[in-house]
Scaffold this motif. Structure first.
Motif, PDB file in Angstrom:
ATOM      1  N   ARG A  18      85.799  64.336 100.119  1.00 21.05           N
ATOM      2  CA  ARG A  18      87.001  63.441  99.574  1.00 21.05           C
ATOM      3  C   ARG A  18      86.517  62.552  99.159  1.00 21.05           C
ATOM      4  O   ARG A  18      86.082  61.254  99.813  1.00 21.05           O
ATOM      5  N   TRP A  19      87.178  61.308  98.805  1.00 18.14           N
ATOM      6  CA  TRP A  19      87.610  59.780  97.664  1.00 18.14           C
ATOM      7  C   TRP A  19      87.989  58.680  99.202  1.00 18.14           C
ATOM      8  O   TRP A  19      89.182  59.142  99.425  1.00 18.14           O
ATOM      9  N   ALA A  20      87.466  57.936  99.607  1.00 19.63           N
ATOM     10  CA  ALA A  20      88.101  57.598 100.974  1.00 19.63           C
ATOM     11  C   ALA A  20      88.952  56.125 100.118  1.00 19.63           C
ATOM     12  O   ALA A  20      89.884  56.402 100.442  1.00 19.63           O
ATOM     13  N   LEU A  21      88.277  55.836  99.046  1.00 14.93           N
ATOM     14  CA  LEU A  21      89.610  54.995  98.326  1.00 14.93           C
ATOM     15  C   LEU A  21      89.784  55.195  97.080  1.00 14.93           C
ATOM     16  O   LEU A  21      88.581  56.494  96.526  1.00 14.93           O
ATOM     17  N   ARG A  22      90.931  55.206  96.430  1.00 12.36           N
ATOM     18  CA  ARG A  22      90.921  55.711  94.942  1.00 12.36           C
ATOM     19  C   ARG A  22      92.086  54.949  94.500  1.00 12.36           C
ATOM     20  O   ARG A  22      93.003  54.734  94.901  1.00 12.36           O
ATOM     21  N   GLY A  23      92.154  54.705  93.061  1.00 14.49           N
ATOM     22  CA  GLY A  23      92.960  54.070  91.925  1.00 14.49           C
ATOM     23  C   GLY A  23      93.406  53.034  92.722  1.00 14.49           C
ATOM     24  O   GLY A  23      94.516  52.898  92.690  1.00 14.49           O
ATOM     25  N   VAL A  24      92.218  51.837  93.624  1.00 11.01           N
ATOM     26  CA  VAL A  24      93.074  50.408  94.074  1.00 11.01           C
ATOM     27  C   VAL A  24      93.191  49.993  93.279  1.00 11.01           C
ATOM     28  O   VAL A  24      91.967  49.028  92.465  1.00 11.01           O
ATOM     29  N   ASN A  25      94.225  49.126  92.806  1.00 11.50           N
ATOM     30  CA  ASN A  25      94.485  47.997  91.746  1.00 11.50           C
ATOM     31  C   ASN A  25      94.909  47.096  93.013  1.00 11.50           C
ATOM     32  O   ASN A  25      96.236  46.966  93.436  1.00 11.50           O
TER      33      ASN A  25
END
Lengths: 287, 286
Positions: A18-25
């Motif tokens: 699982r991605w811990a964070l994704r697509g953070v802007n």
């Protein structure tokens, strides 16, 4: 120009699917007070660790996008370089102590950045004063202080380095109620007298709401909401659905609003909640 | 109740004369005095050294209960050494056999060596306990920095010593947690203690790994570099600058080195500190 800019940032820890964070802007401006909230394991700590370069420098994993802090891309600069601009206070005060006396603890970062002796002495006094730690604690082992005092020593050691950005990752989560209040008071003092960018991951929203310029909701590795406090808390149901529990006075006033008894903004303080309730009650009397 | 200061192994009253000494004097004391039992086989000399150390404990106002805590360790150490020399000390026809246990011969000559080695180790352990009871991590770093050792060496030495204290705290925390769930190793027979030892070791190792990660993050977050250098300059030695080497330090360091030189001289020139000069070599059986 923002002091922190995250573009399409994502992070997956090694060995995890699982991605811990994704697509953070995200971008954070100089002097802003930003509160980060979200349920456990939502990616809040990963987000703030990415802001001081601990991720990707100290952890193994897969990175996407970029994080630029004070013009430094965290993939290209070691944490020690970024640390001159970004101070980081961890949730467990004991885990960040590196020395056996309060004085050494506060001085440690200052020695590392090569300040002269007089400047160090002056900064020790200033930072301990701001964190409400008496000067006669200098010789005490930080391990033997109360929880709140420990965390305030940890904050003082970061403040002493006078970073432009200070990140606090759940600074009150391991403290008793008295310790929590002491630390929040230091945050208030920092907000009042120290013009730094402050980023706090914190569950005590009732204390942080009046201080913050922005609230960010992180849920399942994504930033779901990023807004000024009043706007952020405007849709209480949305927050509750995503594992965030706003202060009870806010929930109460939100219920009054749903019942059509109040149509003003969501209160950020207890005083505002009381006056909103009065307004609702006076409306009832008028009916 | 006197005001106390934390040391690596406990607490020391603030009025202890040890605090008036520069850390470099204390670090050199450790180096010089620990060399003594290594250079000296003569058990009487090592016994005198141990008595001297006990007097130092008293003079430095170290709580002697610290040593009492090691009572069983001292007893066990003797048995381990005595058994090792009995089994592996060898046998010659001229040896005096004190006791026969089946094929095992307990010989006076082997036992004598066990006593010699034991007294050397006792002195060495007392020196280490004294050092840890009177030093702080800061003293170690300042002492080594004064000796112009690289920053990374000094800091690692300090951090390693402190990690011993942290591991002891972790051990007690785990023990309390085990006790709270009705497991008290002290109540179990020896064989069960050995079997259940893993219940302490596994979380202790896990905690040590977690602490290593936390310390590493905390070091990086405070601009620490192992080289002691940062972009455009050298790390400031703020804490070491707070200490001054005084006349008493110079005198003590001179005495320590003179003493060390004297020991080396009498040992290698005249052999006075060799085992053969001991009264134990005059003991005869039968």
């Amino acid at each position: 120009m923002p002091v922190i800019r995250m573009e399409n940032f994502g992070w997956r820890y090694e060995g995890q699917e699982r991605w811990a964070l994704r697509g953070v802007n995200l971008s954070v401006e100089q002097g802003e007070f930003v509160a980060i909230v979200g349920p456990n394991d939502s990616g809040k700590s990963t987000l703030v660790m990415a802001m001081n370069g601990l991720i990707p420098n100290n952890y193994y994993g897969v990175i996407e996008g970029s994080v630029v802090v004070k013009g430094m891309d965290t993939r290209e600069h070691p944490v020690a370089d970024i640390a001159r601009h970004v101070g980081f206070v961890f949730s467990d005060p004991e885990s960040q102590f590196l020395s056996m006396t309060v004085e050494e603890e506060v001085v440690f970062g200052l020695e590392n950045i090569g300040l002269d002796v007089d400047e160090i002495r002056e900064r020790v006094e200033w930072s301990l004063g701001l964190a409400h730690i008496p000067m006669d604690y200098l010789e005490k082992p930080p391990y033997e202080l109360s929880g709140g005092q420990k965390q305030r020593v940890a904050i003082a050691s970061i403040l002493a380095m006078r970073p432009e950005i200070i990140i606090l990752d759940e600074p009150t989560s391991m403290l008793d109620p008295v310790g929590k209040t002491e630390v929040i008071e230091v945050l208030r003092e920092m907000r009042r007298s120290y013009n730094a960018t402050i980023i706090v991951v914190e569950h005590r929203m009732e204390d942080i709401a009046p201080l913050a310029d922005r609230f960010i909701l992180v849920h399942d590795g994504r930033v779901l909401r990023d807004a000024p406090p009043r706007e952020f808390f405007d849709d209480i149901d949305f927050l509750l659905e995503h594992g965030v529990f706003p202060p009870e006075p806010m929930v109460f006033v939100s219920e009054l609003r749903k019942m059509g008894l109040y149509d003003g903004p969501i209160p950020l303080t207890l005083e505002e909640a009381i006056s909103a309730s009065r307004e609702a009650l006076s409306g009832l009397r008028g009916r | 109740m006197p005001k106390m200061r934390r040391s690596l192994l406990g607490y020391l009253p603030e009025e202890s004369p040890i605090f008036s000494l520069h850390p470099v004097t204390k670090v050199l004391f450790l180096l010089v005095v620990s060399a003594y039992p290594m250079l000296t086989q003569l058990p009487e000399a090592n016994l005198a050294g141990s008595l001297f150390m006990l007097a130092l404990f008293k003079a430095a106002k170290v709580d002697l209960s610290v040593i009492k805590g090691y009572k069983m360790a001292f007893v066990n150490l003797f048995f381990v050494i005595a058994i090792a020399y009995t089994f592996f000390g060898g046998y010659r026809p001229e040896y005096t056999v004190l006791l026969r246990l089946g094929p095992i011969r307990v010989c006076w000559e082997n036992l004598r060596w066990a006593i010699l080695v034991y007294l050397q180790l006792v002195l060495a352990i007392l020196v280490i306990i004294f050092f840890l009871s009177t030093m702080r991590e800061r003293d170690v770093v300042v002492g080594l920095r004064t000796l112009r050792l690289p920053f990374v060496v000094c800091y690692l030495a300090g951090l390693s010593l402190r990690s011993i204290g942290l591991s002891i705290i972790d051990f007690f925390t785990i023990r309390e947690a085990e006790k709270a769930r009705a497991l008290d190793l002290a109540e179990l027979p020896f064989s069960e203690k050995v079997k259940k030892f893993g219940l302490y070791i596994v979380p202790l190792v896990g905690l040590a790994i977690r602490r290593a990660e936390e310390v590493s993050n905390a070091l990086d977050s405070r601009a620490f570099r192992f080289s002691g250098l940062f972009k455009g300059g050298k790390r400031t030695d703020y804490i070491p600058k707070k200490y001054k080497i005084r006349g008493a330090d110079v005198a003590l360091i001179a005495i320590m080195f003179a003493f060390l030189a004297a020991i080396v001289f009498v040992n290698y020139q005249y052999g006075w500190l060799r085992a053969e000069n001991s009264l134990l070599y005059r003991v005869r059986f039968g």
